[in-house]
Design a protein around this motif. Structure first.
Motif, PDB file in Angstrom:
ATOM      1  N   UNK A   1       0.780  -1.349   0.268  1.00 19.06           N
ATOM      2  CA  UNK A   1      -0.049   0.051   0.025  1.00 19.06           C
ATOM      3  C   UNK A   1       0.865   1.166   0.139  1.00 19.06           C
TER       4      UNK A   1
ATOM      5  N   UNK B   1     -10.590  -5.041  -3.908  1.00 16.41           N
ATOM      6  CA  UNK B   1      -9.587  -5.991  -4.864  1.00 16.41           C
ATOM      7  C   UNK B   1      -8.026  -6.006  -4.478  1.00 16.41           C
ATOM      8  N   UNK B   2      -7.827  -4.968  -4.031  1.00 14.65           N
ATOM      9  CA  UNK B   2      -6.360  -5.180  -3.520  1.00 14.65           C
ATOM     10  C   UNK B   2      -6.179  -6.069  -2.278  1.00 14.65           C
TER      11      UNK B   2
ATOM     12  N   UNK C   1      -7.395  -8.923  -1.957  1.00 18.21           N
ATOM     13  CA  UNK C   1      -7.120 -10.148  -2.184  1.00 18.21           C
ATOM     14  C   UNK C   1      -5.528 -10.486  -2.714  1.00 18.21           C
ATOM     15  N   UNK C   2      -4.850  -9.284  -3.205  1.00 19.37           N
ATOM     16  CA  UNK C   2      -3.670  -9.245  -3.666  1.00 19.37           C
ATOM     17  C   UNK C   2      -2.812  -9.573  -2.221  1.00 19.37           C
TER      18      UNK C   2
ATOM     19  N   UNK D   1      -2.910 -12.883  -1.009  1.00 18.28           N
ATOM     20  CA  UNK D   1      -2.058 -13.766  -1.742  1.00 18.28           C
ATOM     21  C   UNK D   1      -0.780 -13.717  -1.376  1.00 18.28           C
TER      22      UNK D   1
ATOM     23  N   UNK E   1      -0.108 -15.484   1.995  1.00 19.26           N
ATOM     24  CA  UNK E   1      -0.089 -16.745   1.879  1.00 19.26           C
ATOM     25  C   UNK E   1       1.550 -17.224   1.280  1.00 19.26           C
TER      26      UNK E   1
ATOM     27  N   UNK F   1      -2.130 -21.582   3.330  1.00 18.83           N
ATOM     28  CA  UNK F   1      -3.206 -21.540   2.426  1.00 18.83           C
ATOM     29  C   UNK F   1      -4.475 -20.883   3.341  1.00 18.83           C
ATOM     30  N   UNK F   2      -4.796 -19.866   3.057  1.00 14.76           N
ATOM     31  CA  UNK F   2      -5.977 -19.116   3.808  1.00 14.76           C
ATOM     32  C   UNK F   2      -7.142 -19.582   3.218  1.00 14.76           C
TER      33      UNK F   2
ATOM     34  N   UNK G   1     -10.844 -20.052   1.721  1.00 11.81           N
ATOM     35  CA  UNK G   1     -11.556 -19.098   0.639  1.00 11.81           C
ATOM     36  C   UNK G   1     -12.542 -18.413   1.633  1.00 11.81           C
ATOM     37  N   UNK G   2     -13.167 -19.026   2.504  1.00 14.46           N
ATOM     38  CA  UNK G   2     -14.186 -18.278   3.402  1.00 14.46           C
ATOM     39  C   UNK G   2     -13.471 -16.900   3.901  1.00 14.46           C
TER      40      UNK G   2
ATOM     41  N   UNK H   1     -11.971 -14.911   2.409  1.00 13.81           N
ATOM     42  CA  UNK H   1     -11.583 -13.963   1.371  1.00 13.81           C
ATOM     43  C   UNK H   1     -12.425 -12.781   1.308  1.00 13.81           C
ATOM     44  N   UNK H   2     -12.113 -11.567   1.416  1.00 15.07           N
ATOM     45  CA  UNK H   2     -12.832 -10.505   1.684  1.00 15.07           C
ATOM     46  C   UNK H   2     -12.393  -9.493   2.484  1.00 15.07           C
TER      47      UNK H   2
END
Lengths: 280, 86
Positions: free
Chosen positions: B15, B37-38, B40-41, B44, B47, B53-54, B56-57, B59-60
């Motif tokens: 950032x 958007x970022x 999620x970047x 990753x 991760x 491995x996070x 997928x629930x 994600x957000x």
């Protein structure tokens, strides 16, 4: 200042924020929010439009200008333009939106510039200037010298001309381009994704637009019925959006995963629209 | 490995936050330009950095409000992975 503002661009966010600050109920301006997922799919996936130039839903500021509710004058500065002097002398009820440089946008405002042209609102306070940024919401005080450096030669003078009253609300209701009560269910299949290049990015862009429309629908139809059921679905659509971005960045989503994502959003649309139709 | 120090470095780089080591761990990262958007970047990058491995629930942006939340998430995932390994 920018809470509950769901503009499709920085200028739209600023115009909505100005109208809100003048005591208007801006929810009425989201009258074109009930665009169907299929229509958004056609624009973003089939036609591959850029989400930052999405044009199926008319820009609010353009509609307001056409209706005489807001006057927007776009100006290109010339060598003799004294932007600081102009802003300092602006009249009551006039708001200045100036285009700022990409470096200032990124470094000082921490804004993700998805387009080259980023506009902020500026106000003169004593000898200095206060900049109001939409996303992220930020207020920055800068000197006149700094303002001259970050000004990117274009500005818009926004002047609200009339309030958003019951008469206008009726007019907006009648002039809706997309009507929730005319919703016809459409269900996607694998066939819709056949031959689509970079389908994961296109689906991500589609969800980006559709998500904004869901937020707008909750606000707009909330003027007429209780839209808690839409608000309750917003975290779900946010999750689908996050998942779509995850697929884009990972770059390894299978056709089955993409279809599942598309049909999940499709089911969410059907739930929202069916319930909304019952209530209207 | 100090999780918070590592998370601060990743967040600061992504950032472009100067002096990221001094910001309040509970300050909302939206203020620094984080969006749906970022985030999620960022997730990753986290991760990859922690070799985890996070699920997928998570994600957000609602799970990644601030540095404190991210650290808690990393700690939880690391703990679960260790438990699964025994």
């Amino acid at each position: 200042m920018f809470e509950d503002i769901y503009g499709a661009s920085c200028v739209e966010n600023q115009v909505l924020s100005i109208l809100k600050s003048e005591g208007n109920n801006i929810a009425a301006l989201y009258h074109n929010s009930a665009i169907s997922l299929k229509q958004v799919f056609d624009c973003m996936v089939t036609e591959q439009q850029n989400p930052y130039y999405f044009n199926a839903v008319p820009r609010i500021q353009e509609e307001l200008s056409q209706m005489g509710i807001v006057d927007s004058k776009f100006k290109q500065s010339e060598a003799c333009t004294d932007i600081c002097g102009e802003i300092s002398k602006c009249q009551d009820g006039e708001y200045y939106l100036i285009r700022v440089t990409p470096t200032f946008t990124k470094v000082c405002l921490n804004a993700r510039a998805m387009r080259d042209d980023h506009f902020v609102r500026v106000e003169a306070i004593d000898e200095d200037f206060v900049i109001y940024n939409d996303i992220p919401e930020k207020v920055v005080k800068i000197s006149a010298d700094m303002l001259k450096k970050v000004f990117a030669n274009q500005y818009i003078i926004v002047t609200p001309k009339a309030p958003i009253d019951d008469l206008l609300m009726d007019r907006l209701w009648k002039n809706r381009k997309f009507k929730a009560e005319e919703y016809t269910p459409y269900f996607f299949t694998q066939h819709n994704l056949e031959g689509i290049k970079d389908a994961q990015t296109r689906i991500r862009n589609m969800i980006q637009i559709y998500k904004m429309m869901c937020y707008r629908m909750a606000e707009y139809y909330g003027l007429y019925v209780d839209t808690k059921f839409i608000r309750d679905k917003l975290p779900q659509i946010e999750h689908y959006y996050a998942l779509s971005q995850y697929y884009v960045l990972k770059g390894d989503a299978t056709a089955k995963q993409l279809l599942k994502l598309l049909t999940d959003v499709n089911s969410l649309e059907d739930e929202i629209m069916s319930k909304l139709n019952q209530l209207l | 490995m100090n999780i918070e120090t590592e998370v601060r470095k990743i967040v600061g780089n992504m950032l472009t936050i100067p002096n990221v080591q001094y910001i309040d761990a509970k300050k909302n990262l939206r203020f620094f330009g984080m969006d749906s958007l970022n985030c999620i970047e960022l997730l990753l990058m986290i991760e990859e950095h922690f070799k985890i491995l996070i699920p997928t629930e998570y994600l957000g942006i609602e799970y990644l409000h601030n540095i404190h939340d991210i650290c808690k998430l990393v700690e939880e995932v690391l703990k679960n992975e260790q438990l699964q390994a025994v």
